[in-house]
Design a protein around this motif. Structure first.
Motif, PDB file in Angstrom:
ATOM      1  N   ASP A 190      25.664  33.323 -21.704  1.00 22.61           N
ATOM      2  CA  ASP A 190      25.303  32.145 -22.495  1.00 22.61           C
ATOM      3  C   ASP A 190      24.896  30.974 -21.597  1.00 22.61           C
ATOM      4  O   ASP A 190      25.341  29.843 -21.767  1.00 22.61           O
ATOM      5  N   ARG A 222      19.707  26.378 -26.297  1.00 23.13           N
ATOM      6  CA  ARG A 222      19.226  27.742 -26.460  1.00 23.13           C
ATOM      7  C   ARG A 222      18.956  28.355 -25.094  1.00 23.13           C
ATOM      8  O   ARG A 222      19.103  27.695 -24.067  1.00 23.13           O
ATOM      9  N   ARG A 223      18.547  29.616 -25.075  1.00 21.83           N
ATOM     10  CA  ARG A 223      18.428  30.306 -23.785  1.00 21.83           C
ATOM     11  C   ARG A 223      17.276  29.786 -22.936  1.00 21.83           C
ATOM     12  O   ARG A 223      17.255  29.968 -21.723  1.00 21.83           O
ATOM     13  N   ASP A 234      17.859  38.412 -15.830  1.00 19.67           N
ATOM     14  CA  ASP A 234      17.475  37.805 -17.094  1.00 19.67           C
ATOM     15  C   ASP A 234      18.530  38.063 -18.164  1.00 19.67           C
ATOM     16  O   ASP A 234      18.962  37.146 -18.880  1.00 19.67           O
ATOM     17  N   ARG A 237      10.796  32.661 -21.684  1.00 18.77           N
ATOM     18  CA  ARG A 237      10.911  32.303 -20.271  1.00 18.77           C
ATOM     19  C   ARG A 237       9.588  32.484 -19.540  1.00 18.77           C
ATOM     20  O   ARG A 237       8.647  33.092 -20.032  1.00 18.77           O
ATOM     21  N   PRO A 276      21.596  28.860 -20.170  1.00 11.25           N
ATOM     22  CA  PRO A 276      20.156  28.647 -20.352  1.00 11.25           C
ATOM     23  C   PRO A 276      19.410  28.794 -19.031  1.00 11.25           C
ATOM     24  O   PRO A 276      19.910  28.434 -17.971  1.00 11.25           O
ATOM     25  N   PHE A 287      21.882  36.110 -17.793  1.00 11.56           N
ATOM     26  CA  PHE A 287      21.892  34.739 -18.306  1.00 11.56           C
ATOM     27  C   PHE A 287      22.237  34.735 -19.793  1.00 11.56           C
ATOM     28  O   PHE A 287      23.033  33.905 -20.250  1.00 11.56           O
ATOM     29  N   ASP A 288      21.672  35.650 -20.537  1.00 13.04           N
ATOM     30  CA  ASP A 288      21.969  35.717 -21.968  1.00 13.04           C
ATOM     31  C   ASP A 288      23.407  36.159 -22.211  1.00 13.04           C
ATOM     32  O   ASP A 288      24.099  35.609 -23.076  1.00 13.04           O
ATOM     33  N   LYS A 298      10.977  36.296 -24.484  1.00 12.79           N
ATOM     34  CA  LYS A 298      12.279  35.633 -24.564  1.00 12.79           C
ATOM     35  C   LYS A 298      12.172  34.127 -24.370  1.00 12.79           C
ATOM     36  O   LYS A 298      13.177  33.429 -24.310  1.00 12.79           O
ATOM     37  N   ARG A 316      27.845  26.375 -15.986  1.00  2.42           N
ATOM     38  CA  ARG A 316      27.244  26.523 -17.314  1.00  2.42           C
ATOM     39  C   ARG A 316      27.285  25.193 -18.067  1.00  2.42           C
ATOM     40  O   ARG A 316      26.313  24.815 -18.721  1.00  2.42           O
TER      41      ARG A 316
END
Length: 942
Positions: free
Chosen positions: A416, A814-815, A409, A457, A418, A412-413, A455, A695
């Motif tokens: 960058d 955004r994520r 998790d 998700r 999503p 991924f952030d 977050k 990405r």
């Protein structure tokens, strides 16, 4: 997920046909010649039909025609029923008149009992009867039996035209007219076919080490269908084969029998995980459909002019190849059909099922969209997905523990990228006991889920239908105590082998079992779950590692012995996901839309679950075949389809990894998944270029989430799939009939994924025959007409927008998708030759069923005469939004405009600036900033 050749699980004599490590072991799966009912059906000679209607028993009712039917060779009698249904469709049912035992009629594939329509009697003679319903008519000929269906004055479908109908009635193995039953003598009508013998496998049959007892003897049903107005035929998923169905003259028929096939082969008609007995036959003049409503093992022979020969996947067909004269074994003779119809028919299909009834729906079109709508009225549209379902899903067999999930998790952030959903495979459970958690690896599942929820998700956990036989497992104990398991032929609980070892299988054909199973999803029962945990139903063909053909024996018993497994096999997975959907709805009192993924599927599965193409491999061929496989599912009513991105087995090269992420970004269900024995392949582990380009593909996908969501709404209303073949919108263009290397998303985007290693060019066919304009989606370049070679670099994704369409985007990435709910829109307006375009936006909360109560906004967008307008379609919408219009991009506009006058209820009239590029002929209007929930207009000014 499929079987491993691992002695850890199955170092046991129970596993007779062990599965090889690489490639499908075809010896584990039957051919038609090894299936006695397929042999018998296929051995029939055309134009020699034994079936006749007894017109002296004919009854014409308000919406139906009924009569008795007889097999003139053995004098078995049947009940014939023909119904006129709404929307210009027909239904034909043929069943035994006085069966020894009931024949199984499929349950739950239909959304409800089809609505009848009034018919008109046109003609009735001693030989035939003709009826009319709306623009369509049917002529039912008595001797030999045949049904001809006409659209207007054109013959479009003939049933039993070649006389290949077969209906094997239930009978006693030892002929006798009186059977003692409970001390009394009961008269039983006994009719015996002289051509059935024990040696033919009619009464018992063996395959490898497995024996099928066949206690009720032969029970096959079959019928042929001709499509005189059609040139190609599509459908009957699931097969790893070309989209246009190939002729089976020199091969096995296509097989429909839900099976867990290890590393399935490409470009052949072998059965896979799902079975949808539905075809669309298409020609330049019309499209029609046939839905064979039968849940037993089914083989389908095809004669297809458009699909003859090798697969055409990977390029456009140069034209339509020459006609095939014969279907399988027949000559040019027919079964007494309309004069010359056999010579004109380029497309025939013959369905052959092991048991059940002849129950057929005829969908008369005449356009592809009409067929989709008619089929959706029968089997339902797909469950309206929650918004996050169109985001990116990250899965692996298996993420090791809670810390592993947290690291994935956070990565991924960190990079960058999503992502909306992280998945858990079987290792998250306590010893393969579903609805449990491994207390060491996942000690606090609710904490883990709450972290993802915070977050933005979600998570998905796997729940398979096999139940571990363990006295310490609550589900097994409940099932044994309450008689919830499928039985073997002797009436004892059936035991097979699957992931937990010794397993039994819940009998979803028992309402008590359905109620019990659905209740397992309540938060009080599934401890640790939350409303942000969604479900993956795998292995539900059902997969049985030591069973015949890796599935359940056909003589197992359901519903207290009422049905054999042979009768219901192909709907077992349907019942499984139906129970899951019911459970997920109950846990929130019907408030939230669940997301379910299923591997097994049948007609109607779309109402409950998405589907993926199963355990593919990290090979270019599997990337290529994902397109026709998803097209076949899409036109057969399952629009939410995808493939395991980068392949489940093996390990992709960096190039294949990139191309698959690019291709997957433009398929409905977007999930990466991989085998437990493969190296980890999250994007940040694949090198800098793969990370950068995957990405970028993901960011493109996320920008288009509003577009995907609009397609889902359109499907719910019209039945139109998200992914569509080119002929769906260009039905008269024969050059499109065999193309399955590219496809349409809605009627707006044309996608041609790069599916070959080292490709420097792809050949894209731009349909429309000069009437439509196509623009490169990324550069806005106007494309030439027809088939065109397009240069491709590793960065290039060949995607094109149709002139006359409006594509809806959100460009703030955004994520997770839930964080974009109030973000502004960008509208890409691609003009046609008249400088016009139209489109739609659909808005709701993205997660609940409140839209059914009017809490949504649907906007119709239109550009004409230099004015862009938005109109709210639904009356008195009960939904409000903060979303605004951030940017308008008008493509293909020749004039230079410097200003635009915006008018809306919120702030009246204002002027905003425009920027025009005369090289690309693109006009950009920035920040008009109207609220998207109310009508507005935008007038261009020079």
């Amino acid at each position: 997920m499929t079987r491993l050749f691992i002695s850890l699980y199955f170092a046991s004599a129970f596993l007779s046909p062990l599965i090889p490590v690489h490639g499908v072991d075809r010896g584990n799966f039957k051919t038609c010649q090894q299936s006695s009912f397929c042999r018998r059906c296929r051995a029939m000679e055309p134009s020699n039909s034994a079936y006749e209607l007894l017109l002296n028993t004919l009854k014409v009712e308000t919406s139906s025609v009924e009569a008795e039917m007889v097999n003139t060779r053995n004098f078995a009698r049947f009940k014939f029923q023909f119904y006129a249904l709404i929307d210009g469709t027909f239904r034909m049912k043929i069943s035994e008149l006085n069966p020894i035992k009931p024949r199984y009629e499929v349950q739950d594939a239909l959304v409800g009992e089809p609505l009848l329509e009034k018919l008109e009697l046109l003609d009735r003679t001693a030989e035939k009867v003709s009826i009319k319903c709306g623009p369509n008519s049917a002529t039912i000929t008595a001797k030999p039996f045949r049904v001809d269906l006409h659209d207007q004055n054109s013959l479009v479908i003939s049933a039993n035209d070649r006389g290949l109908m077969k209906f094997e009635h239930y009978r006693l193995k030892t002929p006798q007219s009186d059977v003692e039953e409970g001390g009394e003598v009961e008269h039983v009508p006994v009719v015996v076919d002289g051509d059935l013998g024990d040696e033919d496998g009619a009464w018992e049959e063996s395959f490898k080490s497995h024996h099928d007892s066949k206690p009720h003897g032969p029970s096959a049903v079959a019928m042929d269908f001709s499509f005189p107005a059609s040139e190609s035929i599509y459908g009957i998923p699931e097969h790893a084969d070309s989209f246009s169905l190939k002729s089976t003259v020199d091969t096995d028929p296509y097989r429909l029998y839900n099976l867990d096939v290890f590393e399935y082969e490409l470009d052949n008609p072998m059965a896979l995980y799902g079975s949808i007995p539905f075809v669309i036959a298409h020609g330049a003049a019309s499209s029609v459909g046939v839905f064979w409503h039968n849940a037993a093992e089914t083989w389908v022979d095809i004669k297809s002019k458009g699909g003859e020969g090798s697969s055409v996947v990977g390029g456009a067909a140069a034209g339509v190849v020459s006609s095939i004269v014969n279907l399988v074994s027949g000559g040019s003779e027919g079964g007494g059909g309309q004069e010359g119809s056999r010579a004109r028919s380029n497309v025939d299909a013959r369905f052959m099922s092991e048991s059940g009834l002849i129950d057929v729906f005829f969908l008369m079109g005449p356009k592809p969209l009409d067929v989709s709508r008619q089929y959706a009225k029968l089997t339902g549209t797909a469950a309206f997905p929650p918004y996050f379902a169109f985001g990116y899903h990250q899965s692996r067999w298996n993420y090791n523990d809670q810390e592993d999930v947290k690291n994935v998790d956070e990565s991924f952030d960190e990079h960058d990228i999503p992502c909306d959903v992280i998945w858990l495979d079987i290792e998250h459970t306590s010893g393969k006991r579903y609805f449990t958690w491994d207390k060491v690896k996942f000690p606090n599942p609710k904490e883990m889920l709450d972290h993802e929820t915070a977050k933005g998700r979600k998570m998905v956990a796997i729940v398979d239908p096999h139940i571990k036989r363990d006295g310490g497992y609550f589900l097994h104990n409940d099932a044994e105590a309450n008689d919830y398991y499928v039985k073997n032929k002797d009436g004892k609980i059936y035991e097979g082998w699957c992931w937990p070892g010794s397993s039994s299988y819940l009998d979803f054909f028992d309402e008590k079992v359905m109620d019990y199973y659905s209740a397992r999803y309540l938060f009080s029962n599934y401890v640790g779950s939350t409303e942000d945990l969604h479900i993956w139903n795998d292995m539900n063909e059902p997969s049985v590692f030591n069973g015949p053909e890796v599935t359940m024996p056909k003589d197992c018993l359901h519903s207290g012995g009422l049905w054999e497994h042979r009768d219901v096999h192909n709907v077992y997975a349907l019942m499984h996901v139906k129970a899951t959907m019911d459970g997920l709805l109950k846990r929130t009192d019907g408030r939230l839309r669940p997301f379910i993924l299923s591997r097994g599927h049948f007609a109607g599965t779309q109402r409950f679950a998405a589907v993926w193409t199963g355990d593919n491999a990290a090979e270019w061929g599997h990337l290529r075949i994902s397109i026709p496989m998803c097209l076949s599912l899409s036109i057969a009513g399952i629009p939410m389809c995808g493939a395991d991105i980068t392949g489940f087995f093996k390990f992709p090269t960096a190039e294949l990894f990139i191309r698959w992420y690019q291709a997957g970004a433009f398929q409905p269900f977007y999930r990466s998944h991989s085998h437990i024995d493969t190296k980890r392949r999250e994007p940040w582990l694949m090198g800098d270029e793969a990370l950068r380009l995957s990405r970028e593909a993901l960011r493109i996908r996320y920008s288009l989430l509003p577009f995907w969501y609009g397609l889902a709404r359109q499907h719910e209303v019209t039945g139109a799939p998200y992914m569509r073949p080119l002929w769906y919108h260009y039905p008269t263009e024969r050059a499109t009939f065999n193309i399955d290397s590219e496809y349409l998303l809605g009627d707006s985007l044309l996608v041609h994924p790069v599916t070959e290693a080292g490709a420097r060019y792809v050949t894209v066919h731009f349909p429309g025959e000069g009437k439509d304009i196509w623009y490169d989606y990324f550069t806005f370049e106007r494309m030439p007409e027809g088939a065109t070679q397009i240069p491709v670099t590793i960065e290039k994704i060949p995607v094109y927008q149709r002139g006359g369409s409006i594509v809806v985007k959100k460009e703030r990435i955004r994520r997770a998708s839930s964080l974009t709910h109030n973000d502004p829109f960008t509208l890409v307006v691609a003009l046609d030759a008249k400088n016009e375009a139209s489109g739609m936006i659909y808005l709701d909360d993205g997660q609940s069923y409140e839209y059914r109560d009017g809490k949504y906004i649907e906007l119709f967008l239109n550009f004409a005469n230099d004015k862009f307008t938005s109109r709210v379609v639904n009356v008195n919408p009960q939904y409000t939004t903060k979303e605004r219009l951030e940017k308008v991009v008008i493509v293909g506009i020749a004039a230079n405009y410097t200003k635009a006058e915006v008018e809306c209820q919120e702030f009246g009239k204002v002027l905003v600036d425009c920027v025009y590029d005369d090289q690309t002929q693109v006009l950009v209007i920035r920040k008009p900033w109207m609220n998207m929930g109310s009508p507005w207009s935008l007038q261009l000014l020079k």
